[in-house]
Design a protein around this motif. Structure first.
Motif, PDB file in Angstrom:
ATOM      1  N   SER A  61      26.569  25.229  58.172  1.00 12.46           N
ATOM      2  CA  SER A  61      26.936  25.647  56.813  1.00 12.46           C
ATOM      3  C   SER A  61      25.713  25.726  55.914  1.00 12.46           C
ATOM      4  O   SER A  61      25.550  26.683  55.141  1.00 12.46           O
ATOM      5  CB  SER A  61      27.951  24.662  56.228  1.00 12.46           C
ATOM      6  OG  SER A  61      29.168  24.699  56.929  1.00 12.46           O
ATOM      7  N   ALA A  62      24.839  24.707  55.985  1.00 13.84           N
ATOM      8  CA  ALA A  62      23.633  24.700  55.158  1.00 13.84           C
ATOM      9  C   ALA A  62      22.727  25.875  55.521  1.00 13.84           C
ATOM     10  O   ALA A  62      22.176  26.551  54.642  1.00 13.84           O
ATOM     11  CB  ALA A  62      22.897  23.374  55.310  1.00 13.84           C
ATOM     12  N   CYS A  77      28.503  24.245  49.809  1.00 18.76           N
ATOM     13  CA  CYS A  77      27.204  24.878  50.075  1.00 18.76           C
ATOM     14  C   CYS A  77      27.137  26.255  49.424  1.00 18.76           C
ATOM     15  O   CYS A  77      26.133  26.617  48.800  1.00 18.76           O
ATOM     16  CB  CYS A  77      26.975  25.002  51.582  1.00 18.76           C
ATOM     17  SG  CYS A  77      26.471  23.477  52.407  1.00 18.76           S
ATOM     18  N   ALA A  78      28.205  27.026  49.566  1.00 15.93           N
ATOM     19  CA  ALA A  78      28.229  28.375  48.999  1.00 15.93           C
ATOM     20  C   ALA A  78      28.116  28.331  47.469  1.00 15.93           C
ATOM     21  O   ALA A  78      27.423  29.161  46.861  1.00 15.93           O
ATOM     22  CB  ALA A  78      29.491  29.097  49.430  1.00 15.93           C
ATOM     23  N   ARG A 117      34.544  19.471  56.987  1.00 19.77           N
ATOM     24  CA  ARG A 117      33.899  20.706  57.431  1.00 19.77           C
ATOM     25  C   ARG A 117      34.165  21.843  56.442  1.00 19.77           C
ATOM     26  O   ARG A 117      33.249  22.550  56.021  1.00 19.77           O
ATOM     27  CB  ARG A 117      34.401  21.096  58.825  1.00 19.77           C
ATOM     28  CG  ARG A 117      33.910  20.205  59.952  1.00 19.77           C
ATOM     29  CD  ARG A 117      34.140  20.877  61.297  1.00 19.77           C
ATOM     30  NE  ARG A 117      35.550  21.214  61.499  1.00 19.77           N
ATOM     31  CZ  ARG A 117      36.438  20.429  62.107  1.00 19.77           C
ATOM     32  NH1 ARG A 117      36.059  19.245  62.575  1.00 19.77           N
ATOM     33  NH2 ARG A 117      37.696  20.814  62.257  1.00 19.77           N
ATOM     34  N   ALA A 118      35.418  22.003  56.050  1.00 18.97           N
ATOM     35  CA  ALA A 118      35.774  23.106  55.152  1.00 18.97           C
ATOM     36  C   ALA A 118      35.217  22.885  53.753  1.00 18.97           C
ATOM     37  O   ALA A 118      34.712  23.829  53.104  1.00 18.97           O
ATOM     38  CB  ALA A 118      37.297  23.254  55.103  1.00 18.97           C
ATOM     39  N   ARG A 133      23.479  28.745  56.767  1.00 18.65           N
ATOM     40  CA  ARG A 133      24.012  30.033  56.293  1.00 18.65           C
ATOM     41  C   ARG A 133      23.674  30.287  54.830  1.00 18.65           C
ATOM     42  O   ARG A 133      23.571  31.437  54.401  1.00 18.65           O
ATOM     43  CB  ARG A 133      25.532  30.081  56.503  1.00 18.65           C
ATOM     44  CG  ARG A 133      25.945  30.418  57.928  1.00 18.65           C
ATOM     45  CD  ARG A 133      27.428  30.715  58.018  1.00 18.65           C
ATOM     46  NE  ARG A 133      28.240  29.520  57.917  1.00 18.65           N
ATOM     47  CZ  ARG A 133      28.595  28.762  58.951  1.00 18.65           C
ATOM     48  NH1 ARG A 133      28.192  29.078  60.176  1.00 18.65           N
ATOM     49  NH2 ARG A 133      29.353  27.700  58.778  1.00 18.65           N
ATOM     50  N   GLN A 134      23.508  29.208  54.064  1.00 22.33           N
ATOM     51  CA  GLN A 134      23.219  29.356  52.635  1.00 22.33           C
ATOM     52  C   GLN A 134      21.741  29.154  52.309  1.00 22.33           C
ATOM     53  O   GLN A 134      21.366  29.126  51.133  1.00 22.33           O
ATOM     54  CB  GLN A 134      24.069  28.358  51.833  1.00 22.33           C
ATOM     55  CG  GLN A 134      25.559  28.539  52.008  1.00 22.33           C
ATOM     56  CD  GLN A 134      26.051  29.892  51.539  1.00 22.33           C
ATOM     57  OE1 GLN A 134      25.456  30.503  50.647  1.00 22.33           O
ATOM     58  NE2 GLN A 134      27.134  30.377  52.123  1.00 22.33           N
ATOM     59  N   GLU A 146      31.386  23.391  53.606  1.00 21.69           N
ATOM     60  CA  GLU A 146      31.083  24.823  53.673  1.00 21.69           C
ATOM     61  C   GLU A 146      31.247  25.478  52.301  1.00 21.69           C
ATOM     62  O   GLU A 146      30.385  26.236  51.833  1.00 21.69           O
ATOM     63  CB  GLU A 146      32.017  25.489  54.684  1.00 21.69           C
ATOM     64  CG  GLU A 146      31.981  26.999  54.707  1.00 21.69           C
ATOM     65  CD  GLU A 146      30.877  27.559  55.580  1.00 21.69           C
ATOM     66  OE1 GLU A 146      30.504  28.724  55.362  1.00 21.69           O
ATOM     67  OE2 GLU A 146      30.402  26.833  56.466  1.00 21.69           O
ATOM     68  N   ALA A 147      32.343  25.171  51.633  1.00 26.44           N
ATOM     69  CA  ALA A 147      32.603  25.771  50.327  1.00 26.44           C
ATOM     70  C   ALA A 147      31.603  25.295  49.282  1.00 26.44           C
ATOM     71  O   ALA A 147      31.136  26.080  48.436  1.00 26.44           O
ATOM     72  CB  ALA A 147      34.025  25.448  49.892  1.00 26.44           C
ATOM     73  N   ALA A 149      28.388  21.043  62.286  1.00 18.48           N
ATOM     74  CA  ALA A 149      29.072  21.886  61.313  1.00 18.48           C
ATOM     75  C   ALA A 149      28.314  21.933  59.988  1.00 18.48           C
ATOM     76  O   ALA A 149      28.136  23.011  59.396  1.00 18.48           O
ATOM     77  CB  ALA A 149      30.491  21.370  61.092  1.00 18.48           C
ATOM     78  N   PHE A 150      27.852  20.782  59.528  1.00 21.12           N
ATOM     79  CA  PHE A 150      27.118  20.732  58.260  1.00 21.12           C
ATOM     80  C   PHE A 150      25.822  21.543  58.350  1.00 21.12           C
ATOM     81  O   PHE A 150      25.469  22.284  57.424  1.00 21.12           O
ATOM     82  CB  PHE A 150      26.794  19.295  57.884  1.00 21.12           C
ATOM     83  CG  PHE A 150      27.967  18.475  57.405  1.00 21.12           C
ATOM     84  CD1 PHE A 150      29.218  19.038  57.228  1.00 21.12           C
ATOM     85  CD2 PHE A 150      27.808  17.127  57.118  1.00 21.12           C
ATOM     86  CE1 PHE A 150      30.297  18.286  56.781  1.00 21.12           C
ATOM     87  CE2 PHE A 150      28.869  16.363  56.666  1.00 21.12           C
ATOM     88  CZ  PHE A 150      30.116  16.937  56.501  1.00 21.12           C
TER      89      PHE A 150
END
Length: 308
Positions: free
Chosen positions: A185-186, A141-142, A134-135, A188-189, A138-139, A181-182
């Motif tokens: 994250s996606a 993707c950013a 998860r973490a 958000r970006q 997220e990183a 979660a994925f």
């Protein structure tokens, strides 16, 4: 035809000189993986190859030669698998920071719509638990969102030989947790997220089934209407169109522990000047010209990259 380079081995990373030599020669020989004495002569001229789909974990060796592909008239895009695992799972790859730099360089060279990021497969071990995925996702993707428009995920298929290696595929509840979660994250970006050949219905999380040999993308890339049929030789959940693959199983030096294309058989010698990716023709081989159906019509599609 649509040319796949390659689901079976990492040609851009490991065999770029051979690939370029075969393009210049206008053909490659490819063994039938199920009937090895049957060999196809696959035409590689620009008239026969209507689009190339590259699959790679590190296509840096091919980057200096993209101009030649363009000059010869080959449309192409990349399925770029970039995972955060260490050398315990992917012993043959370069430092991931260097590979991320290659990802950025490729995107700057060809455009973010032609570089499709794959977080593939999701493998669980004691060192790679759900929280880590998860973490890390997220990183990533950013970091990668400026350089790609999409991310494709898949979950490990636990082949029998993998059980003894301590690898584990996510269970149903874990798949749902990671999918949620994925997707968040996606989103958000601003990344489109899809799932490759998964039996799970992930649409409630906003994750659509992927088509890695993607007719809509190829139509935009070429400006032509795609007439290729679905690829019935792939897994039932696969959304890909038909393509012709010029790779070979059991040839990739990347050595990824989870790889479905590595059955533990030693590869034949590789000759960059050879007609075959590995080995040579043997007595009894039957060589036939591959008959390749056109994948595109002459009709111009409504949209192309030039319209964006």
């Amino acid at each position: 035809m649509i040319l796949s380079v390659s689901r079976r081995t990492d040609i851009p990373c490991r065999f770029t000189p051979w690939f370029l030599n075969r393009l210049r020669a206008g053909y490659a020989l490819v063994r039938n993986p199920l009937r090895p004495s049957q060999v196809s002569r696959v035409p590689l001229t620009p008239g026969a190859v209507e689009c190339i789909v590259f699959w790679s974990k590190d296509p840096a060796p091919l980057l200096p030669h993209l101009g030649e592909l363009e000059e010869r008239g080959y449309p192409f895009y990349f399925q770029f698998t970039l995972t955060p695992y260490g050398r315990d799972l992917e012993p043959g790859l370069r430092d991931k920071g260097d590979i991320e730099a290659a990802f950025r360089a490729l995107s700057r060279r060809v455009g973010r719509e032609r570089v499709l990021w794959r977080y593939d497969p999701v493998v669980l071990t004691e060192g790679y638990p759900l929280s880590w995925h998860r973490a890390t996702f997220e990183a990533m993707c950013a970091r990668l969102a400026p350089y790609t428009a999409s991310v494709t995920i898949s979950f490990l298929d636990l082949y029998p030989r993998l059980r003894s290696l301590g690898l584990r595929a996510p269970e149903a509840g874990e798949v749902r947790e990671l999918a949620a979660a994925f997707a968040a994250s996606a989103r958000r970006q601003g990344l489109d997220i899809r799932a490759c050949a998964e039996p799970w219905d992930l649409t409630p999380y906003g994750i659509r089934p992927a088509a890695c040999i993607d007719g809509a993308l190829i139509a935009r890339l070429t400006g032509r209407e795609v007439t290729a049929r679905p690829d019935r030789s792939q897994r039932p959940a696969c959304g890909c169109l038909e393509s012709v693959d010029i790779g070979a199983y059991d040839t990739c030096p990347n050595g990824c522990l989870y790889c479905y294309a590595d059955h533990g058989r030693p590869p034949a010698p590789h000759d960059p000047e050879g007609e075959l990716l590995t080995g040579a023709l043997r007595p009894g081989d039957q060589v036939r010209d591959r008959v390749c159906r056109p994948a595109l019509s002459g009709q111009t599609s409504l949209f192309s990259f030039g319209d964006h």
